[in-house]
Design an enzyme around this catalytic site. Structure first.
Site, PDB file in Angstrom:
ATOM      1  N   HIS A   6      16.680 -42.045   5.421  1.00 19.75           N
ATOM      2  CA  HIS A   6      16.873 -41.020   6.696  1.00 19.75           C
ATOM      3  C   HIS A   6      16.453 -39.963   6.213  1.00 19.75           C
ATOM      4  O   HIS A   6      16.665 -39.214   5.225  1.00 19.75           O
ATOM      5  CB  HIS A   6      18.404 -40.985   6.855  1.00 19.75           C
ATOM      6  CG  HIS A   6      18.673 -40.229   8.110  1.00 19.75           C
ATOM      7  ND1 HIS A   6      18.485 -38.996   8.388  1.00 19.75           N
ATOM      8  CD2 HIS A   6      19.495 -40.800   9.278  1.00 19.75           C
ATOM      9  CE1 HIS A   6      18.787 -38.636   9.578  1.00 19.75           C
ATOM     10  NE2 HIS A   6      19.333 -39.479  10.186  1.00 19.75           N
ATOM     11  N   HIS A  10      26.340 -33.763   3.903  1.00 13.06           N
ATOM     12  CA  HIS A  10      25.400 -32.872   3.766  1.00 13.06           C
ATOM     13  C   HIS A  10      25.985 -31.200   3.290  1.00 13.06           C
ATOM     14  O   HIS A  10      27.055 -30.986   3.881  1.00 13.06           O
ATOM     15  CB  HIS A  10      24.230 -32.522   4.708  1.00 13.06           C
ATOM     16  CG  HIS A  10      23.287 -31.657   4.572  1.00 13.06           C
ATOM     17  ND1 HIS A  10      22.395 -31.103   5.462  1.00 13.06           N
ATOM     18  CD2 HIS A  10      22.565 -31.327   3.347  1.00 13.06           C
ATOM     19  CE1 HIS A  10      21.262 -30.327   5.134  1.00 13.06           C
ATOM     20  NE2 HIS A  10      21.562 -30.488   3.768  1.00 13.06           N
ATOM     21  N   GLU A  26      24.253 -24.153  11.013  1.00 12.11           N
ATOM     22  CA  GLU A  26      24.047 -25.127  12.197  1.00 12.11           C
ATOM     23  C   GLU A  26      25.014 -24.908  13.482  1.00 12.11           C
ATOM     24  O   GLU A  26      26.393 -25.176  13.150  1.00 12.11           O
ATOM     25  CB  GLU A  26      23.805 -26.434  11.652  1.00 12.11           C
ATOM     26  CG  GLU A  26      23.101 -26.768  10.515  1.00 12.11           C
ATOM     27  CD  GLU A  26      23.307 -28.082  10.118  1.00 12.11           C
ATOM     28  OE1 GLU A  26      24.086 -28.890  10.525  1.00 12.11           O
ATOM     29  OE2 GLU A  26      22.218 -28.680   9.162  1.00 12.11           O
ATOM     30  N   TYR A  86      26.690 -38.427  20.356  1.00 14.17           N
ATOM     31  CA  TYR A  86      25.861 -38.170  19.146  1.00 14.17           C
ATOM     32  C   TYR A  86      26.254 -39.002  18.006  1.00 14.17           C
ATOM     33  O   TYR A  86      27.605 -39.381  17.801  1.00 14.17           O
ATOM     34  CB  TYR A  86      26.158 -36.759  18.556  1.00 14.17           C
ATOM     35  CG  TYR A  86      25.583 -36.118  17.582  1.00 14.17           C
ATOM     36  CD1 TYR A  86      24.339 -36.389  17.350  1.00 14.17           C
ATOM     37  CD2 TYR A  86      26.585 -35.934  16.244  1.00 14.17           C
ATOM     38  CE1 TYR A  86      23.618 -36.009  15.942  1.00 14.17           C
ATOM     39  CE2 TYR A  86      25.900 -35.293  15.280  1.00 14.17           C
ATOM     40  CZ  TYR A  86      24.480 -35.408  15.064  1.00 14.17           C
ATOM     41  OH  TYR A  86      23.987 -35.109  13.847  1.00 14.17           O
ATOM     42  N   HIS A 114      29.645 -31.146   5.521  1.00 13.26           N
ATOM     43  CA  HIS A 114      29.514 -32.020   6.997  1.00 13.26           C
ATOM     44  C   HIS A 114      29.123 -33.376   6.960  1.00 13.26           C
ATOM     45  O   HIS A 114      28.304 -33.422   6.058  1.00 13.26           O
ATOM     46  CB  HIS A 114      29.195 -30.891   8.095  1.00 13.26           C
ATOM     47  CG  HIS A 114      27.681 -30.455   7.877  1.00 13.26           C
ATOM     48  ND1 HIS A 114      27.403 -29.505   7.230  1.00 13.26           N
ATOM     49  CD2 HIS A 114      26.522 -31.167   8.325  1.00 13.26           C
ATOM     50  CE1 HIS A 114      26.055 -29.144   7.003  1.00 13.26           C
ATOM     51  NE2 HIS A 114      25.374 -30.237   7.906  1.00 13.26           N
TER      52      HIS A 114
END
Length: 448
Positions: free
Chosen positions: A303, A346, A352, A361, A382
């Site tokens: 990814h 992450h 963000e 989403y 998160h």
């Protein structure tokens, strides 16, 4: 003079002008609403056509490098010095400006439900609610993330922001931006950017409107470098649209509001300041349809970083470190083999603020809904919730297309402080962090 001019639509006191556009990103545009209004071969003639005044609007210092030098020449009925009366403070409502320390900065991941549209009449200036602020507007660094709630058009009013550039991200309802450069219509799936110092008003074109608003205190948004991606894909310059000239010649009392130094100021003019008959330059408002963004991604495995979805970036003085990145997560194919396809877990040096325009989403199928928002501040972990993790870990890895979705992110190098409204309005989801409680220990040293 200009093939994009539509003089038959322009008239004295014109209030219902059909927008026209010029294609390109920050080109050196030229446009005139009356033939011959633009001077040829010079910027400031001794006498301008039609009795107009020549005025320069600078978005960068005179000595900025050519590639980042932004300015436009405006040929208007009255110069802007005639737009300055005796200003008095006006009610700024729930619009806040950095630095804003009205609420402590919680060490937590945060998520909000969509704010409801009010039942009473509320214009754009009355309907801005600030969710987060970052940096310091006085040093031209950082940003603020707002949500706007509009149920009424601005009538005989105009506004400009001296504190920053404004990016509108409509989520519900369509808007018309009547700017001194021309008209822009936009709805969900599009963005509109209004540079610092540009006068405009916001009108409804079809029912109440809700959306997101990024206030950029720093350098202007620009296209990111593509690097090895090459000359194509991501946001292509030809898909950005800048309005053709359109003016108002109305001797109608008009309230002019200015946001300056975090304070809203107001004065009354005996005429409309939206009076630019012609202009040329590269400092102007524009819109962009996010559905024309051409995403790139992994066609083998793994990814890639979300930076590949950057639409626009506002750079800082540190190369590769943005004051703000505007990133979207649009429709796309997921084809990576032997790969956990949603965004990975992450911790990030950047902060963000996310919103959802429509759809679902993929990392948060529950709780994160259109019109809502989330905040993952710097170095706070998160990632996908339990449902997304289980589905992505065990599902069949066949090519899958994510359809009907458009999420976005305002990402900044500065920690984002929540406002009192964001913390106490009742929209904050108290159980957001519970979405990760179901992630149990899976480690088994006997099973590779």
């Amino acid at each position: 003079m200009n093939i994009n001019t539509v003089p038959e639509l322009i008239g004295r006191g014109s209030a219902s002008i059909t927008p026209g556009y010029m294609s390109g990103f920050k080109n050196s545009f030229e446009t005139e609403a009356l033939p011959g209004a633009l001077p040829i071969g010079r910027n400031s003639p001794q006498r301008c056509a039609y009795g107009l005044y020549a005025e320069q609007l600078s978005g960068s210092p005179f000595t900025a490098p050519r590639g980042s030098n932004e300015r436009s020449w405006l040929y208007r009925i009255r110069p802007s010095v005639k737009h300055s009366g005796r200003f008095a403070k006006a009610d700024v409502g729930l619009w806040r400006t950095a630095p804003c320390h009205e609420h402590e900065m919680p060490i937590a991941q945060l998520r909000w439900d969509p704010p409801p549209l009010p039942q009473h009449e509320q214009t754009f200036l009355q309907g801005v609610v600030t969710m987060t602020t970052a940096g310091d507007a006085n040093t031209q660094a950082g940003m603020a993330a707002h949500i706007y709630l509009i149920t009424a058009s601005m009538v005989d009013q105009a506004f400009y922001n001296a504190d920053g550039e404004l990016m509108f991200v409509p989520q519900q309802g369509s808007l018309r931006f009547v700017t001194e450069f021309g008209r822009i219509d936009a709805g969900p799936g599009e963005i509109v950017v209004i540079p610092r110092g540009v006068k405009f008003r916001v009108e409804l074109t079809g029912g109440p409107a809700r959306g997101y608003l990024c206030e950029n205190y720093g350098g202007a948004f620009t296209l990111p470098e593509r690097g090895p991606i090459g000359a194509n894909c991501l946001a292509n310059a030809r898909d950005f649209l800048t309005p053709v000239a359109a003016y108002e010649d109305k001797d109608t009392p008009t309230e002019l509001f200015v946001k300056w130094g975090g304070t809203l100021w107001a004065t009354t003019l005996p005429y409309s300041p939206i009076d630019v008959v012609a202009w040329h330059g590269n400092y102007a408002p524009y819109k962009y349809d996010l559905r024309t963004f051409s995403p790139v991604g992994a066609i083998g495995f793994d990814h890639p970083d979300p930076s590949i979805f950057t639409v626009l970036t506002a750079p800082s003085e540190t190369p590769g470190t943005a004051n703000i990145d505007f990133v979207i997560f649009p429709e796309r194919w997921m084809v990576a083999d032997n790969t956990f396809r949603p965004p990975w877990y992450h911790m990030n040096i950047m902060s963000e603020f996310m919103g959802l325009i429509y759809g679902v989403y993929d990392a948060k199928p529950q709780g994160f809904v259109p019109g809502g928002a989330s905040l993952h501040n710097m170095m706070l972990p998160h990632g996908p919730d339990r449902e997304a993790f289980d589905h992505a870990s065990n599902g069949e890895l066949k090519p899958t297309k994510l359809t009907g979705t458009m999420a976005f992110m305002f990402e900044t190098r500065y920690p984002q402080r929540v406002t009192e409204y964001a913390a106490t309005s009742g929209l904050l989801q108290p159980d957001y962090a519970d979405c990760w409680t179901g992630l149990e220990k899976r480690f088994d040293p006997t099973r590779p």
